[in-house]
Write an enzyme that holds these catalytic residues in place. Structure first.
Site, PDB file in Angstrom:
ATOM      1  N   PHE A   1       0.810  -1.218   0.000  1.00 55.77           N
ATOM      2  CA  PHE A   1       0.000   0.000   0.000  1.00 55.77           C
ATOM      3  C   PHE A   1       0.841   1.263   0.000  1.00 55.77           C
ATOM      4  O   PHE A   1       0.386   2.325  -0.434  1.00 55.77           O
ATOM      5  CB  PHE A   1      -0.954  -0.004   1.209  1.00 55.77           C
ATOM      6  CG  PHE A   1      -0.327   0.372   2.523  1.00 55.77           C
ATOM      7  CD1 PHE A   1      -0.308   1.698   2.949  1.00 55.77           C
ATOM      8  CD2 PHE A   1       0.223  -0.584   3.359  1.00 55.77           C
ATOM      9  CE1 PHE A   1       0.254   2.061   4.167  1.00 55.77           C
ATOM     10  CE2 PHE A   1       0.778  -0.236   4.576  1.00 55.77           C
ATOM     11  CZ  PHE A   1       0.805   1.084   4.981  1.00 55.77           C
ATOM     12  N   LYS A   2       2.067   1.167   0.443  1.00 55.60           N
ATOM     13  CA  LYS A   2       2.888   2.366   0.582  1.00 55.60           C
ATOM     14  C   LYS A   2       3.399   2.908  -0.743  1.00 55.60           C
ATOM     15  O   LYS A   2       4.009   3.975  -0.790  1.00 55.60           O
ATOM     16  CB  LYS A   2       4.037   2.076   1.552  1.00 55.60           C
ATOM     17  CG  LYS A   2       3.503   1.763   2.948  1.00 55.60           C
ATOM     18  CD  LYS A   2       4.562   1.329   3.924  1.00 55.60           C
ATOM     19  CE  LYS A   2       3.906   0.969   5.259  1.00 55.60           C
ATOM     20  NZ  LYS A   2       4.868   0.539   6.272  1.00 55.60           N
TER      21      LYS A   2
END
Length: 429
Positions: A106-107
């Site tokens: 997700f980063k």
């Protein structure tokens, strides 16, 4: 838009200054001076907007006029170059998959957004910024990929030796160019403390240090996009919406609360944690007590003193009663996590990795209180990144995605660091 230090509301800077500094000189996290509520019509018509249009409407008030509209739209287009599917996992329970980017975590969104903002701010400057990032797993790889080759930026990644998965380690130690990986003798909190200490070290001022952890507003704020995408997909069900975030440094769930504050109709947040239960204990006792982190199979959440929790407290004016109306937090063991992975796979065929399984457990527990609701968990990383756990537990063999295959045969290059003095010496050299 102005940003103030949470340690001193009188210390205010612009968006650009907050991005470049990362952390305020008094070691406080930056926080927006105002939060602009989006019009109801935006939410009523959200299914008619593209993901890029949604992101622009969300983030523009926080950027203000410091990045021209067309440049900001281009930054968003380059950031959001992959999908965010919502997948059914159980009755009224969905997984928002955030792992379809270049490093399958997700980063990727925050790292790509921040790198492009920093490149824009440095466009006419003849200087180099040194980006420091502490990682408990996925942050390092996402930042390495997002900043790779960015002009005027050197990236230094600190990670705890032996406490990230093999694939995670390869993603942050094999790229070279302007990326350097430091292997720290300790845990994630030691890495994070070194980064924060470096910001306050006057001997390092000339290095133009900034952070790419979620303490940086340009890494943190774009994470609110996820919650809008889930709402867009699930709005048609016309039920109250609960979200469960596997939580380590609490950047994701804090961004979700920002999304709610600007108008997104989310009914409740669940911070699902592993054995690192600082926040669940806070909700139970009313006292916040940081503690040393504990190693678990959901290693990206192995954080004993989550930095972003102070931002969440600010969003609720430190009113515990108001906070608890919107927010719950539960802690789960490794054994419970493994059993959840098995259950999910048995009932739906869905392959959840340990972090997603923790999110599932928290969501199920909260939804027992809200049986008329729909819930979504954030699945924050592709299961392949934890194949040493996933494959034996589920008795399956995972196909290796292209993004991961590209780093498997590269040579790991890291520098071992034992303490802050060695870290400082490296930076000065």
């Amino acid at each position: 838009m102005q940003y103030y230090s949470l340690n001193n509301p009188n210390h205010k800077v612009s968006f650009q200054e907050a991005v470049i500094q990362g952390l305020a000189p008094d070691r406080g996290l930056y926080f927006p001076e105002s939060i602009t509520v989006l019009p109801n019509d935006f939410f009523n018509q959200i299914e008619n907007y593209s993901n890029q249009e949604i992101a622009f409407n969300c983030i523009q008030p926080f950027v203000g006029d410091e990045i021209p509209t067309e440049v900001l739209k281009q930054i968003i287009a380059e950031t959001l170059c992959f999908d965010f599917p919502v997948v059914a996992v159980d009755e009224n329970i969905y997984s928002l998959e955030l792992f379809h980017g270049p490093t399958m975590a997700f980063k990727d969104v925050g790292a790509r957004f921040m790198s492009r903002c920093l490149a824009y701010f440095n466009r006419d400057k003849n200087q180099t910024n040194t980006v420091l990032v502490a990682t408990s797993g996925d942050t390092g790889g996402a930042v390495a990929s997002g900043f790779l080759g960015v002009k005027g930026v050197d990236v230094v990644i600190l990670y705890p030796s032996g406490k990230v998965s093999d694939i995670q380690e390869r993603q942050l130690t094999t790229l070279g160019q302007n990326i350097t990986a430091l292997e720290i003798d300790g845990v994630f909190d030691d890495c994070q403390d070194m980064v924060k200490k470096a910001f306050l070290d006057e001997d390092l001022t000339y290095k133009n240090l900034t952070s790419a952890n979620s303490i940086n507003i340009a890494r943190w704020l774009p994470q609110m996009f996820y919650f809008f995408y889930a709402y867009k997909a699930l709005k048609k069900l016309n039920k109250p919406l609960i979200t469960s975030c596997p939580s380590g440094n609490f950047g994701n769930i804090c961004a979700g609360i920002i999304a709610k504050k600007i108008g997104l109709p989310l009914s409740h947040f669940v911070a699902s944690t592993n054995a690192n239960d600082t926040v669940p204990q806070f909700l139970a006792t009313g006292k916040y007590t940081a503690k040393p982190s504990v190693a678990t199979i959901s290693n990206a959440m192995d954080v004993g003193n989550p930095s972003n929790f102070v931002r969440i407290q600010e969003l609720y004016n430190n009113d515990l009663n108001a906070f608890q109306k919107d927010f719950s937090s539960y802690s789960f063991t490794d054994d419970e996590t493994l059993e959840a992975m098995k259950l999910i796979h048995k009932t739906s065929g869905y392959v959840a990795e340990p972090h997603g399984a923790v999110g599932y457990l928290g969501l199920v527990k909260e939804m027992e209180k809200h049986q008329d609701s729909v819930g979504f968990l954030l699945e924050t990383a592709h299961p392949i990144k934890f194949l040493d756990v996933v494959e034996p537990v589920l008795g399956i063999q995972l196909a290796v995605p292209t993004q991961i295959e590209s780093v498997l045969n590269k040579e790991k290059v890291s520098i071992k660091i034992a303490n802050y003095s060695e870290f400082k010496k490296f930076l000065l050299q």
